[in-house]
Design an enzyme around this catalytic site. Sequence first.
Site, PDB file in Angstrom:
ATOM      1  N   GLY A  39       0.808  -1.219   0.000  1.00 27.81           N
ATOM      2  CA  GLY A  39       0.000   0.000   0.000  1.00 27.81           C
ATOM      3  C   GLY A  39       0.835   1.260   0.000  1.00 27.81           C
ATOM      4  N   HIS A 451     -30.847  22.757   0.454  1.00 29.54           N
ATOM      5  CA  HIS A 451     -30.876  23.584   1.662  1.00 29.54           C
ATOM      6  C   HIS A 451     -31.450  22.766   2.807  1.00 29.54           C
ATOM      7  CE1 HIS A 451     -31.322  27.176   4.158  1.00 29.54           C
ATOM      8  NE2 HIS A 451     -32.519  26.695   4.488  1.00 29.54           N
TER       9      HIS A 451
END
Length: 472
Positions: A39, A451
Amino acid sequence: MANNYDVLIIGSGPGGYVGAIRAAQLGLKVGVVERSFVGGICPNWGCIPAKALLRSAEIIHYIEHAKDYGLIAEKTGVDIAGVVKRSRGIAAQMSNGVGFLLKKNKVDIIWGQATITAPGKVSVAASSEPAPKGALPAGEYTAKNIVIATGARPRALPGIEPDKKLIWTYFEALAPASVPKSLLIMGSGAIGVEFASFYKAMGSDVTIIELLPQILPVEDEEIAEHARKRFEKQGIKILTGAKVSKVVKGADSVTATVETADGKSQSITAERLISAVGVVGNIENLGLEKLGVKTDRGCVVVDGLCRTNVPGIWAIGDVAGPPMLAHKAEHEGVIAAEAIAGKHAHPMDKLMIPGCTYCMPQVASVGLTEKKAKEAGYEIKVGRFPFIGNGKAVALGEPEGLVKTIFDAKTGQLLGAHLVGAEVTELIQGFVLAMNLETTEEELINAVFPHPTVSETMHESVLNAYGRAIHI
């Protein structure tokens, strides 16, 4: 032949493992040579464990401000051993995940130190690190294509070399045995300010030294200044236009001589010093000079498709030059794999690569800064919107932030977006997509933003650039 591959990738970091998986998806026989940890730096000693630490810092920050939310949290404290244990556990989980993905895609892991001995030939020497289960041993391997994905390491300044005890790199800073009472950080790029945020939250007295006139030097000046004010409000001391010219080590402290642009100098003593002055590509001991592979300033020179000047040899990620970011490496891994497979690979457009810094407050950006846009000759329109005008940000208790957008005044093209504030590293991808889709201001203005969300600040910034902002 068992030891012969279509693609052999040296390094299993974000670029290496992603490139390997993509190449395997395209039907190529792929091997990855790794010498230390599957990794690479990002999941083991970089991006992921650092974010785990910063999450702990964020939580202690909110606990200490519980009364601001109408809550009671009278007893707080830091268990640094527990914080580090959590971070290292997450790193191990990510590394194991990469190993699983490679195995799933039938990519061989070859354990050891690779040297390219000739075009198409790689000699792998044994590594001192224990090999993961199923890894192939050191030996001689051949490949039609060799991809260099060896990453980068911390840059060391002469006379201020890290010693793992008093002078740290990010390796030591990620796993401290204890929290230093005082900390000096050289460099105010992403690594420097992220550790400044973490250690300040953990209780350290933090001082940042930056050679250039502004902190976060690659960011827009206005955004960097906003971040600086927030850091200083938290108690982080910052010296810009300054350099550490000398360091004297004590028994359990360092004393740094700091010279400022006006010729003055001062001594600062701290328990530990973190050197965060950038990284340099791992190009040594690969056989590149013998092969004639061109390098420049510690990095391998490549074209837009990640090809070096030597046929059959490619380079991706940090070792292929800036910006040295994991997501850039991943994208280059895909580009190289697709080019090798004969697919229609697209060249990397570095202006479209977002940058994210996970300090408190977070900073995120993509494209040109205001200064760079002017230097490029654009006539621009600039929009700004502060978080204080956003209901969700105020409700979250995060009213300090800013979104800045830059447009080509003639065409409406979005040239750049720059954000500072809570969770802006998540918001920036909206602007990245907009730029990739060649979106104009009209399309952004006509888009409906939900919103209440902090994302509405993005919409309002666009509106502001064209004199149409509603909430400011």
